[in-house]
Write an enzyme that holds these catalytic residues in place. Structure first.
Site, PDB file in Angstrom:
ATOM      1  N   TRP A 150      35.065  55.274  50.149  1.00 48.29           N
ATOM      2  CA  TRP A 150      34.157  55.956  51.066  1.00 48.29           C
ATOM      3  C   TRP A 150      32.989  56.653  50.379  1.00 48.29           C
ATOM      4  O   TRP A 150      32.051  57.081  51.038  1.00 48.29           O
ATOM      5  CB  TRP A 150      34.932  57.000  51.885  1.00 48.29           C
ATOM      6  CG  TRP A 150      35.858  57.870  51.078  1.00 48.29           C
ATOM      7  CD1 TRP A 150      37.209  57.726  50.987  1.00 48.29           C
ATOM      8  CD2 TRP A 150      35.527  58.989  50.244  1.00 48.29           C
ATOM      9  NE1 TRP A 150      37.748  58.694  50.152  1.00 48.29           N
ATOM     10  CE2 TRP A 150      36.723  59.483  49.679  1.00 48.29           C
ATOM     11  CE3 TRP A 150      34.339  59.636  49.924  1.00 48.29           C
ATOM     12  CZ2 TRP A 150      36.769  60.583  48.817  1.00 48.29           C
ATOM     13  CZ3 TRP A 150      34.362  60.723  49.050  1.00 48.29           C
ATOM     14  CH2 TRP A 150      35.571  61.182  48.519  1.00 48.29           C
ATOM     15  N   ASN A 151      32.999  56.809  49.067  1.00 48.27           N
ATOM     16  CA  ASN A 151      31.993  57.696  48.462  1.00 48.27           C
ATOM     17  C   ASN A 151      30.581  57.111  48.470  1.00 48.27           C
ATOM     18  O   ASN A 151      29.598  57.840  48.551  1.00 48.27           O
ATOM     19  CB  ASN A 151      32.405  58.097  47.046  1.00 48.27           C
ATOM     20  CG  ASN A 151      32.545  56.925  46.109  1.00 48.27           C
ATOM     21  OD1 ASN A 151      32.904  55.812  46.515  1.00 48.27           O
ATOM     22  ND2 ASN A 151      32.277  57.149  44.836  1.00 48.27           N
ATOM     23  N   LYS A 174      37.782  45.118  53.227  1.00 52.27           N
ATOM     24  CA  LYS A 174      38.410  46.296  53.828  1.00 52.27           C
ATOM     25  C   LYS A 174      37.719  47.515  53.245  1.00 52.27           C
ATOM     26  O   LYS A 174      38.034  47.970  52.149  1.00 52.27           O
ATOM     27  CB  LYS A 174      39.915  46.366  53.567  1.00 52.27           C
ATOM     28  CG  LYS A 174      40.610  47.358  54.523  1.00 52.27           C
ATOM     29  CD  LYS A 174      41.821  48.055  53.922  1.00 52.27           C
ATOM     30  CE  LYS A 174      41.459  49.217  53.053  1.00 52.27           C
ATOM     31  NZ  LYS A 174      40.902  50.397  53.816  1.00 52.27           N
ATOM     32  N   GLU A 177      38.285  53.594  55.957  1.00 50.15           N
ATOM     33  CA  GLU A 177      38.365  53.960  57.369  1.00 50.15           C
ATOM     34  C   GLU A 177      37.527  55.206  57.674  1.00 50.15           C
ATOM     35  O   GLU A 177      37.155  55.433  58.824  1.00 50.15           O
ATOM     36  CB  GLU A 177      39.826  54.202  57.774  1.00 50.15           C
ATOM     37  CG  GLU A 177      40.654  52.937  57.912  1.00 50.15           C
ATOM     38  CD  GLU A 177      40.915  52.242  56.578  1.00 50.15           C
ATOM     39  OE1 GLU A 177      40.962  50.992  56.568  1.00 50.15           O
ATOM     40  OE2 GLU A 177      41.061  52.944  55.547  1.00 50.15           O
ATOM     41  N   GLY A 227      38.242  52.229  43.407  1.00 46.25           N
ATOM     42  CA  GLY A 227      38.987  53.384  43.896  1.00 46.25           C
ATOM     43  C   GLY A 227      39.725  54.076  42.775  1.00 46.25           C
ATOM     44  O   GLY A 227      39.389  53.930  41.594  1.00 46.25           O
ATOM     45  N   SER A 228      40.733  54.823  43.149  1.00 45.93           N
ATOM     46  CA  SER A 228      41.463  55.634  42.167  1.00 45.93           C
ATOM     47  C   SER A 228      42.313  54.762  41.253  1.00 45.93           C
ATOM     48  O   SER A 228      42.715  53.647  41.611  1.00 45.93           O
ATOM     49  CB  SER A 228      42.362  56.642  42.879  1.00 45.93           C
ATOM     50  OG  SER A 228      43.441  55.986  43.531  1.00 45.93           O
ATOM     51  N   GLU A 249      37.476  48.482  39.419  1.00 51.62           N
ATOM     52  CA  GLU A 249      36.591  49.580  39.030  1.00 51.62           C
ATOM     53  C   GLU A 249      37.279  50.854  39.485  1.00 51.62           C
ATOM     54  O   GLU A 249      37.259  51.205  40.660  1.00 51.62           O
ATOM     55  CB  GLU A 249      35.218  49.404  39.680  1.00 51.62           C
ATOM     56  CG  GLU A 249      34.129  50.263  39.058  1.00 51.62           C
ATOM     57  CD  GLU A 249      33.907  51.551  39.812  1.00 51.62           C
ATOM     58  OE1 GLU A 249      34.460  52.584  39.362  1.00 51.62           O
ATOM     59  OE2 GLU A 249      33.209  51.536  40.825  1.00 51.62           O
ATOM     60  N   LEU A 250      37.900  51.543  38.509  1.00 52.38           N
ATOM     61  CA  LEU A 250      38.805  52.642  38.832  1.00 52.38           C
ATOM     62  C   LEU A 250      38.179  53.995  38.476  1.00 52.38           C
ATOM     63  O   LEU A 250      36.976  54.114  38.300  1.00 52.38           O
ATOM     64  CB  LEU A 250      40.133  52.416  38.118  1.00 52.38           C
ATOM     65  CG  LEU A 250      40.763  51.037  38.356  1.00 52.38           C
ATOM     66  CD1 LEU A 250      42.083  50.906  37.617  1.00 52.38           C
ATOM     67  CD2 LEU A 250      40.943  50.765  39.843  1.00 52.38           C
ATOM     68  N   CYS A 283      32.274  58.201  40.823  1.00 55.37           N
ATOM     69  CA  CYS A 283      33.184  57.806  39.752  1.00 55.37           C
ATOM     70  C   CYS A 283      32.556  57.975  38.367  1.00 55.37           C
ATOM     71  O   CYS A 283      33.268  58.189  37.386  1.00 55.37           O
ATOM     72  CB  CYS A 283      33.656  56.370  39.942  1.00 55.37           C
ATOM     73  SG  CYS A 283      32.311  55.168  40.071  1.00 55.37           S
ATOM     74  N   GLU A 380      40.929  63.247  37.288  1.00 56.02           N
ATOM     75  CA  GLU A 380      39.577  63.210  37.816  1.00 56.02           C
ATOM     76  C   GLU A 380      39.431  64.193  38.977  1.00 56.02           C
ATOM     77  O   GLU A 380      40.117  64.080  39.993  1.00 56.02           O
ATOM     78  CB  GLU A 380      39.250  61.792  38.299  1.00 56.02           C
ATOM     79  CG  GLU A 380      37.848  61.613  38.815  1.00 56.02           C
ATOM     80  CD  GLU A 380      37.572  60.183  39.261  1.00 56.02           C
ATOM     81  OE1 GLU A 380      36.399  59.775  39.233  1.00 56.02           O
ATOM     82  OE2 GLU A 380      38.533  59.475  39.625  1.00 56.02           O
TER      83      GLU A 380
END
Length: 475
Positions: A150-151, A174, A177, A227-228, A249-250, A283, A380
């Site tokens: 979402w960022n 996806k 949400e 994401g994380s 890409e974490l 990130c 993080e």
């Protein structure tokens, strides 16, 4: 503006209603519900998979001209719809309107770059004796399952859609949400530019349900995830069960090395703006400020002065420099991490508290002297908090930069050309900025190492990740 209707996009059709579960999308500046998002059920996911398979069989045979025309057309539509897309992103994610406008144009640049790269998916011919022929070709990997956070509600879906489409793959996106309308807006630009409806799908749902369903299907041949680190590791294990290719890409924990010979005013003006961009929910955000002892006091004073001048407010309001955090979970995380750091001995220089009683606003925060045992120096923070510590020399500073298992982005500020080269080589990160915070571009690979993932998006590498290499030998 009116927030748009929400839906699933499957096989070129908008899917709503039908008794599906819903998720309430919230404006983080007010806490008000913007709309209810329908969540995919198993039948929806099966329909998306079937469409993606049909779409791949069609799109893999498309010409570079066809793929380029779609990407360029979508880029033109994004320019035309920039204000609408930016306002939607600000409404559902919170970032300032100025940042959202820039995000739209980042997508425009990326799509135009990929449009050109469709003509450069080269193979090669090998030298063989007369009568024999060996060639190496690049072919699209197949349907891609792409998961976006979402960022960056515009940029992340753009990355996930652009590269597979340029390579000749189909894709099931996806997106988050929390920010569905932005992702749907980017997909609509592609469809309106002529992309066949079965080539790209957009689904939303309970994340673990959707990921397990898609990744268990043999139709999906590649996964792309942003994401994380914790979620990325989980998805990588699911993908490994079927040997699916992955681009991951974490998370990151960006170190910033400030040496005694740095141009402090230039460094401060740059890194403070970079730190509090998108309320620190980035990130590659500069976060751990590793400052050589000779300039530590001046750097800390200048940093706090600048942080306290940041205007926090609704991203749609004139004058706002930093918007709210994206959701209530991030507020709780800030309280937990900052409270733990102060309890362990860190000095709270400024901030450290929520702002107001409506929305998810948090004050720009600066901590100094944070011990290495504090949780915030090891996980993080993903928020508007800066950690400033003093170190005696270059060796100690590089050791601290590399101490964590993360390796996404790192930064260094020094006037010494030899040191610039040493530091760039020594730091363990996928992207390094020397005397700059600009570490990305449509033509540059974006990705990390260690716990920050593998593979790259953007640049030629982004399309390469969606291709497989085939060797063909003829006797």
């Amino acid at each position: 503006m009116t927030y748009p209707e929400l839906y699933l996009m499957i096989d070129g059709q908008r899917v709503i209603g039908g008794g599906r579960r819903t998720h309430s999308v919230v404006n983080p500046a007010t806490g008000d519900v913007l709309a209810d998002l329908p969540l995919a059920n198993a039948e929806d996911l099966d329909a998306a998979l079937a469409a993606a398979q049909r779409g791949f069989l069609r799109w893999r045979d498309s010409t570079p001209q066809e793929r380029s025309a779609v990407l360029q057309g979508a880029a033109r539509l994004m320019v035309e719809r920039q204000e609408q897309l930016a306002r939607i992103a600000t409404l559902e994610q919170g970032k300032t309107l100025a940042e959202a406008r820039i995000e739209v144009m980042m997508n425009v640049g990326l799509f135009n770059f990929y449009a050109g790269e469709t003509f450069r998916l080269y193979g090669r011919a090998l030298v063989r004796p007369a009568g024999q022929r060996s060639t190496v070709t690049k072919e699209p990997v197949g349907p891609v399952a792409a998961f976006a956070p979402w960022n960056f509600p515009i940029g992340n879906p753009g990355r996930k859609l652009g590269a597979p489409i340029a390579a000749g793959c189909s894709v099931i996106l996806k997106a988050a949400e929390e920010t569905p309308a932005s992702a749907l807006g980017i997909l609509q630009c592609l469809l309106d530019a002529g992309l066949p409806g079965d080539v790209a799908q957009a689904v939303f749902g309970v994340p673990d349900e959707v990921s397990r369903h898609l990744l268990s299907s043999p139709i999906i041949r590649k996964m792309s995830f942003t994401g994380s680190t914790s979620v990325g590791k989980h998805l990588a294990k699911l993908a490994a069960d079927d040997c699916k290719r992955t681009t991951m890409e974490l998370g990151g924990h960006g170190p910033v090395l400030i040496f005694n010979d740095a141009d402090l005013d230039r460094a401060l003006d740059t890194v403070v703006a970079g730190k509090y961009r998108n309320a620190g929910q980035v990130c590659v955000s500069p976060t751990r400020f590793i400052v050589e002892s000779g300039v530590y006091d001046r750097f800390l004073t200048g940093f706090v002065e600048r942080a306290e001048k940041i205007v926090v407010g609704d991203g749609l309001a004139d004058g706002s420099i930093m918007g709210p955090m994206a959701n209530a979970r991030r507020l709780d995380a800030m309280d937990r991490l900052i409270g733990d750091a102060v309890e362990k001995g860190a000095c709270l220089e400024t901030g450290g508290a929520r702002i107001g009683n409506a929305g998810y606003f948090y004050a720009p925060t600066v901590l100094s002297g944070t011990p290495l045992t504090a949780a915030i120096l090891n996980e993080e923070p993903f928020g508007p908090v800066s950690l400033i510590n003093s170190f005696p020399d270059e060796v100690a500073m590089i050791a601290e930069a590399n101490r964590l298992p993360y390796g996404l982005a790192a930064y260094a500020w020094t006037s010494d050309a030899a040191r610039q080269r040493r530091v760039a080589r020594a730091i363990e990160a996928g992207m390094v900025g020397i005397n700059t915070a600009m570490i990305g571009g449509s033509d540059a690979p974006f990705g990390g190492v260690k716990w920050s993932g593998h593979g790259a998006e953007d640049g030629p590498e982004g399309i390469e990740a969606c291709l497989v290499t085939k060797a063909i030998h003829e006797g």
